[in-house]
Design a protein around this motif. Structure first.
Motif, PDB file in Angstrom:
ATOM      1  N   VAL A  45      -9.629  -0.754   8.719  1.00 63.61           N
ATOM      2  CA  VAL A  45      -8.570  -1.387   9.504  1.00 63.61           C
ATOM      3  C   VAL A  45      -8.128  -2.689   8.847  1.00 63.61           C
ATOM      4  CG1 VAL A  45      -7.962  -2.345  11.759  1.00 63.61           C
ATOM      5  CG2 VAL A  45      -9.408  -0.318  11.623  1.00 63.61           C
ATOM      6  N   LEU A  46      -9.097  -3.436   8.302  1.00 61.67           N
ATOM      7  CA  LEU A  46      -8.760  -4.667   7.583  1.00 61.67           C
ATOM      8  C   LEU A  46      -7.871  -4.355   6.386  1.00 61.67           C
ATOM      9  CD1 LEU A  46      -9.047  -7.679   6.981  1.00 61.67           C
ATOM     10  CD2 LEU A  46     -11.199  -7.157   5.799  1.00 61.67           C
ATOM     11  N   THR A  47      -8.198  -3.288   5.663  1.00 63.67           N
ATOM     12  CA  THR A  47      -7.393  -2.892   4.509  1.00 63.67           C
ATOM     13  C   THR A  47      -5.974  -2.549   4.930  1.00 63.67           C
ATOM     14  OG1 THR A  47      -9.341  -2.030   3.350  1.00 63.67           O
ATOM     15  CG2 THR A  47      -7.187  -1.240   2.618  1.00 63.67           C
ATOM     16  N   ALA A  48      -5.838  -1.824   6.054  1.00 61.12           N
ATOM     17  CA  ALA A  48      -4.511  -1.463   6.563  1.00 61.12           C
ATOM     18  C   ALA A  48      -3.722  -2.709   6.953  1.00 61.12           C
ATOM     19  CB  ALA A  48      -4.657  -0.523   7.763  1.00 61.12           C
ATOM     20  N   ALA A  49      -4.417  -3.671   7.552  1.00 57.19           N
ATOM     21  CA  ALA A  49      -3.755  -4.911   7.953  1.00 57.19           C
ATOM     22  C   ALA A  49      -3.247  -5.675   6.737  1.00 57.19           C
ATOM     23  CB  ALA A  49      -4.715  -5.783   8.761  1.00 57.19           C
ATOM     24  N   LEU A  50      -4.106  -5.838   5.751  1.00 58.13           N
ATOM     25  CA  LEU A  50      -3.721  -6.591   4.556  1.00 58.13           C
ATOM     26  C   LEU A  50      -2.626  -5.881   3.767  1.00 58.13           C
ATOM     27  CD1 LEU A  50      -7.230  -7.822   3.326  1.00 58.13           C
ATOM     28  CD2 LEU A  50      -5.493  -9.091   4.615  1.00 58.13           C
ATOM     29  N   ALA A  51      -2.687  -4.539   3.742  1.00 55.32           N
ATOM     30  CA  ALA A  51      -1.649  -3.778   3.041  1.00 55.32           C
ATOM     31  C   ALA A  51      -0.296  -3.959   3.724  1.00 55.32           C
ATOM     32  CB  ALA A  51      -2.027  -2.295   3.003  1.00 55.32           C
ATOM     33  N   SER A  52      -0.282  -3.925   5.044  1.00 55.45           N
ATOM     34  CA  SER A  52       0.977  -4.085   5.786  1.00 55.45           C
ATOM     35  C   SER A  52       1.534  -5.494   5.618  1.00 55.45           C
ATOM     36  CB  SER A  52       0.750  -3.787   7.270  1.00 55.45           C
ATOM     37  OG  SER A  52       0.342  -2.453   7.468  1.00 55.45           O
ATOM     38  N   LEU A  53       0.658  -6.484   5.730  1.00 58.61           N
ATOM     39  CA  LEU A  53       1.110  -7.867   5.560  1.00 58.61           C
ATOM     40  C   LEU A  53       1.556  -8.123   4.126  1.00 58.61           C
ATOM     41  CD1 LEU A  53      -1.591  -9.766   7.682  1.00 58.61           C
ATOM     42  CD2 LEU A  53       0.773  -9.220   8.316  1.00 58.61           C
ATOM     43  N   GLY A  54       0.853  -7.500   3.168  1.00 47.78           N
ATOM     44  CA  GLY A  54       1.254  -7.633   1.773  1.00 47.78           C
ATOM     45  C   GLY A  54       2.626  -7.027   1.526  1.00 47.78           C
ATOM     46  N   LEU A  55       2.864  -5.847   2.140  1.00 47.17           N
ATOM     47  CA  LEU A  55       4.177  -5.204   2.012  1.00 47.17           C
ATOM     48  C   LEU A  55       5.266  -6.082   2.613  1.00 47.17           C
ATOM     49  CD1 LEU A  55       5.908  -2.756   1.273  1.00 47.17           C
ATOM     50  CD2 LEU A  55       5.304  -1.752   3.496  1.00 47.17           C
ATOM     51  N   ALA A  56       4.964  -6.688   3.757  1.00 48.34           N
ATOM     52  CA  ALA A  56       5.928  -7.598   4.386  1.00 48.34           C
ATOM     53  C   ALA A  56       6.244  -8.759   3.449  1.00 48.34           C
ATOM     54  CB  ALA A  56       5.373  -8.121   5.708  1.00 48.34           C
ATOM     55  N   GLY A  57       5.211  -9.271   2.775  1.00 51.81           N
ATOM     56  CA  GLY A  57       5.414 -10.374   1.843  1.00 51.81           C
ATOM     57  C   GLY A  57       6.289  -9.982   0.657  1.00 51.81           C
ATOM     58  N   VAL A  58       6.044  -8.806   0.088  1.00 51.33           N
ATOM     59  CA  VAL A  58       6.826  -8.331  -1.056  1.00 51.33           C
ATOM     60  C   VAL A  58       8.283  -8.101  -0.661  1.00 51.33           C
ATOM     61  CG1 VAL A  58       7.148  -6.432  -2.686  1.00 51.33           C
ATOM     62  CG2 VAL A  58       4.850  -7.318  -2.239  1.00 51.33           C
ATOM     63  N   LEU A  59       8.488  -7.417   0.477  1.00 59.67           N
ATOM     64  CA  LEU A  59       9.844  -7.159   0.943  1.00 59.67           C
ATOM     65  C   LEU A  59      10.570  -8.465   1.282  1.00 59.67           C
ATOM     66  CD1 LEU A  59       9.139  -4.086   3.243  1.00 59.67           C
ATOM     67  CD2 LEU A  59      10.371  -4.059   1.069  1.00 59.67           C
ATOM     68  N   GLY A  60       9.820  -9.400   1.844  1.00 62.01           N
ATOM     69  CA  GLY A  60      10.402 -10.704   2.144  1.00 62.01           C
ATOM     70  C   GLY A  60      10.831 -11.430   0.888  1.00 62.01           C
ATOM     71  N   LEU A  61      10.028 -11.314  -0.166  1.00 61.96           N
ATOM     72  CA  LEU A  61      10.372 -11.935  -1.443  1.00 61.96           C
ATOM     73  C   LEU A  61      11.660 -11.334  -2.009  1.00 61.96           C
ATOM     74  CD1 LEU A  61       9.660 -13.842  -3.761  1.00 61.96           C
ATOM     75  CD2 LEU A  61       8.223 -12.021  -4.720  1.00 61.96           C
ATOM     76  N   VAL A  62      11.787 -10.011  -1.889  1.00 62.57           N
ATOM     77  CA  VAL A  62      13.003  -9.344  -2.357  1.00 62.57           C
ATOM     78  C   VAL A  62      14.211  -9.828  -1.553  1.00 62.57           C
ATOM     79  CG1 VAL A  62      14.198  -7.130  -2.562  1.00 62.57           C
ATOM     80  CG2 VAL A  62      11.768  -7.294  -3.146  1.00 62.57           C
TER      81      VAL A  62
END
Length: 290
Positions: free
Chosen positions: A89-106
């Protein structure tokens, strides 16, 4: 091992209107300002969805490892129920937040508004420390304020700003309205969870206000958007009064809260408040566009 269906339930799909609604409202304002961009709107939506899914998984993980969710009433908790391993679950959380960060950067790169990276970083930190870390602010009564700021002010105004490069008083009104709705969803959730949160030592705003005070707060929050609709209608957007068509969706929730319902009887209030927020946002966006 959790099934795909359980992972989807663990992502708490009923909270997705909290991510979609501010972007929809922001798009309506952007159209009104003649600054609409499909690319930037889509990126803003994907950021919001990834962020809220990340928040939900992070909340599931943090509350689960603390034991807060052991006797939780409501939708499935992956860690608390033992359905999924905490690490997964921690991995899923970090992956989702990481994706949000990448998309936000774009999104920031496309808009050229590089200072928004600071706001994005604050949003990611807010998502994690809501229930994560040694002293999560959600355990000290600040969760409602964070939801109002992140899924109301930041999400709506951010959606407008990356397209128009400015905001307006209509944008601010939409941000306050969506923030009130979104906070109402959390308030209904925390009202339901008062008994278990008190037992677990989780000092949410609801546990501090008490049962009666929390019910009054919820009823106040869901009134705010309709006052804003009337304000819009009174000013330059008379058709914005159509936003009140979402009010009937709240009748069951209002009755449940006003009549002192508890536990599972309050679960529909989360769904109905989210749906009312989404319908209000769609109706208001359409009227602003016209």
């Amino acid at each position: 091992m959790a099934t795909v269906r359980e992972w989807i339930e663990g992502a708490r799909p009923r909270t997705l209107p909290n991510a979609v609604s501010p972007v929809v409202a922001g798009v309506g304002v952007a159209v009104a300002l003649d600054a609409f961009s499909w690319v930037r709107s889509l990126l803003a939506l994907l950021v919001a969805l990834a962020l809220i899914i990340g928040v939900n998984y992070a909340n599931d993980y943090s509350d689960g490892v603390r034991g807060t969710d052991e006797d939780r009433v409501g939708p499935l908790r992956l860690v608390g129920s033992g359905t999924a391993a905490p690490k997964a679950v921690l991995t899923a959380a970090l992956a989702s937040l990481g994706l949000a960060g990448v998309l936000g950067l774009v999104l920031v790169a496309v808009s050229g508004q590089w200072w928004l990276l600071i706001m994005g970083a604050v949003c990611l930190l807010g998502a994690w420390f809501y229930t994560g870390g040694k002293k999560p602010y959600g355990y000290y009564g600040f969760g409602e304020i964070a939801v109002f700021v992140f899924f109301g002010l930041a999400a709506v105004l951010g959606t407008v700003y990356v397209q128009a490069g400015r905001i307006s008083w209509i944008a601010l009104g939409c941000a306050v309205a969506v923030g009130a709705f979104s906070t109402g969803v959390l308030t209904a959730n925390n009202l339901r969870d008062i008994p278990t949160d008190v037992e677990a030592g989780k000092r949410t705003l609801a546990t501090r206000l008490g049962d009666t005070g929390t019910r009054r707060l919820y009823l106040t929050l869901i009134t705010v958007p309709y006052l804003i609709s009337l304000t819009f209608a009174w000013s330059d957007h008379p058709m914005a009064v159509i936003g009140v068509i979402s009010a009937p969706l709240l009748l069951q929730s209002v009755r449940a809260v006003a009549r002192g319902k508890t536990g599972r009887d309050l679960i529909p209030a989360l769904r109905d408040t989210g749906l009312a927020m989404l319908l209000w946002s769609v109706a208001t966006a359409i009227t602003l566009s016209l």
